[in-house]
Design an enzyme around this catalytic site. Structure first.
Site, short mmCIF file in Angstrom:
data_model
loop_
_atom_site.label_atom_id
_atom_site.label_comp_id
_atom_site.label_asym_id
_atom_site.label_seq_id
_atom_site.Cartn_x
_atom_site.Cartn_y
_atom_site.Cartn_z
N ARG A 135 33.80 38.53 46.38
CA ARG A 135 33.57 39.96 46.66
C ARG A 135 32.25 40.35 46.01
O ARG A 135 31.67 39.59 45.26
CB ARG A 135 34.72 40.80 46.12
CG ARG A 135 34.88 40.71 44.62
CD ARG A 135 35.96 41.65 44.13
NE ARG A 135 36.20 41.42 42.70
CZ ARG A 135 37.12 42.04 42.00
NH1 ARG A 135 37.90 42.93 42.57
NH2 ARG A 135 37.28 41.80 40.71
N ASN A 142 33.85 49.47 44.56
CA ASN A 142 34.71 49.06 43.47
C ASN A 142 33.86 48.40 42.39
O ASN A 142 33.16 47.44 42.65
CB ASN A 142 35.78 48.06 43.93
CG ASN A 142 36.81 47.80 42.84
OD1 ASN A 142 37.61 48.67 42.52
ND2 ASN A 142 36.75 46.62 42.25
N GLU A 143 33.92 48.97 41.19
CA GLU A 143 33.22 48.40 40.03
C GLU A 143 31.77 48.04 40.36
O GLU A 143 31.41 46.85 40.44
CB GLU A 143 33.99 47.20 39.49
CG GLU A 143 35.39 47.59 39.01
CD GLU A 143 36.04 46.51 38.16
OE1 GLU A 143 35.79 45.33 38.39
OE2 GLU A 143 36.82 46.88 37.26
N GLU A 188 42.16 51.51 36.42
CA GLU A 188 42.94 50.27 36.32
C GLU A 188 43.27 50.04 34.85
O GLU A 188 42.39 49.80 34.04
CB GLU A 188 42.11 49.10 36.86
CG GLU A 188 41.74 49.27 38.32
CD GLU A 188 40.91 48.10 38.85
OE1 GLU A 188 40.84 47.04 38.20
OE2 GLU A 188 40.31 48.27 39.93
N TRP A 218 42.58 34.75 37.14
CA TRP A 218 42.33 34.39 38.52
C TRP A 218 42.84 32.95 38.66
O TRP A 218 43.21 32.33 37.67
CB TRP A 218 40.83 34.45 38.83
CG TRP A 218 40.30 35.84 39.03
CD1 TRP A 218 40.97 37.01 38.80
CD2 TRP A 218 38.99 36.19 39.50
NE1 TRP A 218 40.15 38.08 39.10
CE2 TRP A 218 38.93 37.60 39.54
CE3 TRP A 218 37.88 35.46 39.91
CZ2 TRP A 218 37.80 38.29 39.96
CZ3 TRP A 218 36.75 36.15 40.32
CH2 TRP A 218 36.72 37.55 40.35
N GLU A 245 43.75 36.36 42.94
CA GLU A 245 44.36 37.07 41.81
C GLU A 245 45.87 36.90 41.72
O GLU A 245 46.58 37.81 41.27
CB GLU A 245 43.96 38.55 41.87
CG GLU A 245 42.47 38.70 41.64
CD GLU A 245 42.03 40.11 41.31
OE1 GLU A 245 42.78 41.06 41.57
OE2 GLU A 245 40.91 40.25 40.78
C1 GAL Z 1 39.01 44.60 38.23
C2 GAL Z 1 38.92 44.91 39.71
C3 GAL Z 1 40.23 44.72 40.42
C4 GAL Z 1 40.84 43.42 40.02
C5 GAL Z 1 41.00 43.34 38.53
C6 GAL Z 1 41.58 42.04 38.04
O1 GAL Z 1 37.77 44.26 37.72
O2 GAL Z 1 38.47 46.22 39.94
O3 GAL Z 1 40.01 44.74 41.81
O4 GAL Z 1 40.03 42.40 40.49
O5 GAL Z 1 39.74 43.50 37.92
O6 GAL Z 1 40.70 40.97 38.15
#
Ligand code: GAL
Length: 688
Positions: free
Chosen positions: A114, A152-153, A318, A326, A368
């Site tokens: 991603r 996202n991020e 989050e 992962w 994930e």
């Molecule tokens: C964050 C991300 C999520 C998920 C999570 C766990 O950085 O925004 O989509 O990937 O980490 O890895």
């Protein structure tokens, strides 16, 4: 003055991240019901789901999320909708490979992970604008949608960009900044090693070189350019969403990453800022949580303090809710009973008014599968869900604390020029890292809460005046304008503390030909005669202050007094500069400036805070062990003390003035036992 945030939550509430596209539709209704029963009111959706709306180029279909939003409406839940630009689909990257980001050597990052795109590709900008237009245009009016998350991020996974579009945009950026190549060559010191350019076509983003070392001043500009590019990409989306969103709905993005001026992004594109908090990283199998001098287990308090400087009343998009991993990296154990609550409360204690757990249920497919959610693959009720329910019950008693201000006793100034220069310059990086870690540790262990305070060209005295003491540990890059502001702060009553290397450079990162601390020398009344790293053969170098030996860190500036009114507080007590000034103080106007010729250690910081009379400001009310963090929030004249026990062992706390235990509603005073991985929230009985 910094702009006020546009949006604030009215009460403290819980959420979770949900991916309707990962589950059979038959699960939706039950999932939403179970969330609601556990006290979860809001979900974030959509941030990777481009293909659900545009499965093939130019073919749009809204049915999937329409159906899901119907289920949301029936369940009376709220939605934060994500724009899907972090994961461009395969049809897109295959047809337009120029949208892909590259490695430094120009090799493209391919589809399969991603954030594989670059911000500057005109094609990607157009296609992103179109999909955001479609998402917002279709879904923003839905009554259950309450906010938007952009991408996202931003800058996660990778914060450097080397595509051809980046080079083209970088040239434009530099042309805008310097006008001519002559100016660029001169300002960025291209004379060194014959690096002068003769045509704009010769200018690139950093490329593979021997040691991958490029001109440092150009690299510093490159980081500024990356930040500009990311902000422009975010602003482009925000402008589109703003056309469609309902009044009162907010725009945010999540996380906090490097080579990004998060403060500017907040001010220019967002209504509120959200962060992703994963304290379990401290327990990754690659970490050493046992010999933990760095307080790794509570390092997220430092991150959360930075988030607070971006946006005082933020949210957590989050929040850790399970073991990490992962399939390829980041393995860590599951949070112990109580830790999810402790970490959620850590966020709240630091200023979060919304906490959303990542994720509702662990994904059964993909990278994930070990990044665990509240529920596991088997979908049964479990201890984590029970913990969320219990947390929700506890939060009932502190819901109204939303909007309460975090109260810091001192501040640490930071600015992006120096943060990024530390990325370019290893001397800078070493001193910066050493001091920041130790100032944080000193604050934590002495229960003297601190803030990070942003310094920009737009910062005014009003942004600084609430801090009686400001550390500016290693402001190597120091402009005249910022020095003037710091002078103003000190003259009006503040205490400014500067450390080694202050004032070495100007805005391009070039060294100035004047004695350090450069632009602050007039104020401090000092100069630096000599300087050195403390080498392996030097042992620990100390200074002697009031009969006490204090470590002067990993780098020493040997000071000289230049004005008669400078007081030498301490001299070096070892190495070849024994007897020379290490710590000086000068009264200026109503305040003072302290110059320390070292990197800060926790003992030095505590000695300084004690000297300045601000160490352990709450000792009349509370006595706490080092294992516990103290955070203080204030609202309507009341103080709220959050006591967070990061150790697995029970700790004894002494409450010296009667307070109300917010969770039980009972008045308490005297010795209180706090079990391991647990938190206490106390309300002052008296008003301020
Ligand atoms: C964050 C991300 C999520 C998920 C999570 C766990 O950085 O925004 O989509 O990937 O980490 O890895």
């Amino acid at each position: 003055m910094r702009k006020q945030q546009n949006f604030q939550w009215e009460t403290i509430s819980l959420g979770t991240c949900y991916y309707p596209e990962h589950w059979d539709r038959s699960l939706w209704e039950a999932d939403l019901k179970r969330m609601k029963a556990a006290g979860i009111e809001t979900i974030r959706i959509g941030e990777f789901a481009w293909s659900k709306v545009e499965p093939r180029e130019g073919e749009f279909s809204y049915e999937f999320f329409d159906d899901f939003l119907n289920a949301v409406r029936a369940a009376d839940m709220k939605v934060i909708f994500g724009t899907p630009t972090a994961t461009p689909p395969a049809w897109l990257t295959e047809k337009y490979p120029e949208v892909l980001n590259c490695r430094m050597d120009g090799v493209k990052f391919r589809h399969g992970m991603r954030r594989h795109y670059n911000y500057n590709s005109p094609v990607y900008q157009d296609l992103s604008a179109r999909i955001v237009e479609k998402f917002a245009g279709h879904y923003a009016a839905h009554p259950n949608v309450i906010g938007w998350q952009i991408d996202n991020e931003i800058n996660c996974e990778v914060d450097v960009f080397y595509s051809e579009s980046d080079t083209a945009a970088f040239r434009k950026y530099l042309q805008g900044k310097y006008g001519t190549l002559e100016n660029l060559n001169r300002e960025l010191g291209m004379i060194f090693w014959n690096q002068e350019y003769t045509s704009w076509d010769e200018v690139y983003v950093p490329r593979t070189t021997i040691h991958n070392t490029s001109n440092p001043h150009l690299t510093l500009d490159y980081y500024r350019f990356v930040s500009e590019s990311a902000i422009a990409f975010c602003r482009m989306q925000s402008d589109i969403i703003r056309k469609y969103k309902k009044p009162g709905d907010f725009i945010t993005t999540n996380g906090m990453f490097d080579h990004l001026d998060n403060h500017r992004m907040m001010d220019e594109a967002l209504d509120v800022y959200t962060y992703d908090s994963y304290p379990n990283f401290a327990y990754c199998l690659s970490e050493d949580p046992v010999h933990n001098r760095d307080l790794n287990d509570r390092k997220w308090s430092s991150h959360l303090s930075r988030v607070r400087s971006v946006c005082p009343h933020f949210g957590i998009m989050e929040q850790q809710s399970g073991a990490n991993g992962w399939n390829t990296r980041m393995e860590a154990p599951a949070p112990k009973p109580g830790q999810m609550t402790l970490w959620a409360m850590q966020s709240i204690a630091h200023g979060a008014d919304y906490v959303s757990f990542f994720r509702w249920r662990t994904c059964t497919v993909g990278t994930e599968i070990y990044w665990h959610g509240i529920l596991d693959y088997d979908n049964r009720d479990n201890r984590k869900l029970r913990e969320i329910r219990a947390l929700h019950e506890r939060l009932r008693s502190i819901r109204e604390l939303a909007g309460a201000a975090y109260r810091a006793s001192f501040g640490v100034l930071e600015d992006y020029d120096n943060l990024w220069d530390a990325d370019v310059d290893v001397w800078h990086r070493r001193v910066e890292k050493a001091s920041k870690k130790e100032i944080f540790a000193a604050s934590q262990l002495s229960h003297t809460p601190m803030d990070y305070v942003l310094l920009t060209d737009g910062t005014e005295y009003g942004d600084l005046k609430d801090y009686p003491v400001l550390f500016y540990p290693h402001g190597l890059i120091l402009t005249e304008r910022r020095a003037k502001l710091l002078r103003d702060y000190a003259e009006k009553g503040g205490c400014l503390i500067i450390g080694a290397r202050t004032g070495q450079k100007e805005e391009h990162g070039r060294c100035v030909m004047m004695p350090m601390p450069g632009e602050l020398a007039q104020l401090s009344g000092t100069s630096v005669e000599e300087f050195t790293f403390v080498g392996a053969m030097d042992g620990q170098v100390c200074m002697e202050w009031n009969g006490k030996k204090l470590d002067t860190g990993i780098f020493n500036d040997i000071l000289e007094t230049e004005k008669e009114d400078v007081k030498v507080l301490a001299c070096f007590a070892s190495n070849y500069y024994e007897g020379k000034p290490a710590l000086t103080e000068r009264a200026v106007g109503e305040g003072r400036v302290i110059h320390f010729g070292g990197t800060f250690t926790r003992d030095t910081v505590q000695a300084l805070l004690s000297y300045l009379g601000i160490l352990e400001p709450y000792r009349a009310q509370l006595e706490l062990p080092e294992e516990c963090e103290l955070c203080v929030r204030e609202k309507n004249g009341k103080q709220y003390f959050f006591i967070l026990n990061y150790s697995p062992e029970e700790q004894e706390i002494r409450v010296k003035q009667e307070m109300i235990d917010m969770f039980s509603g009972e008045k308490i005073c005297g010795a209180v036992r706090l079990t391991g991985d647990n938190v206490l929230c106390l309300e002052s009985v008296t008003t301020l």
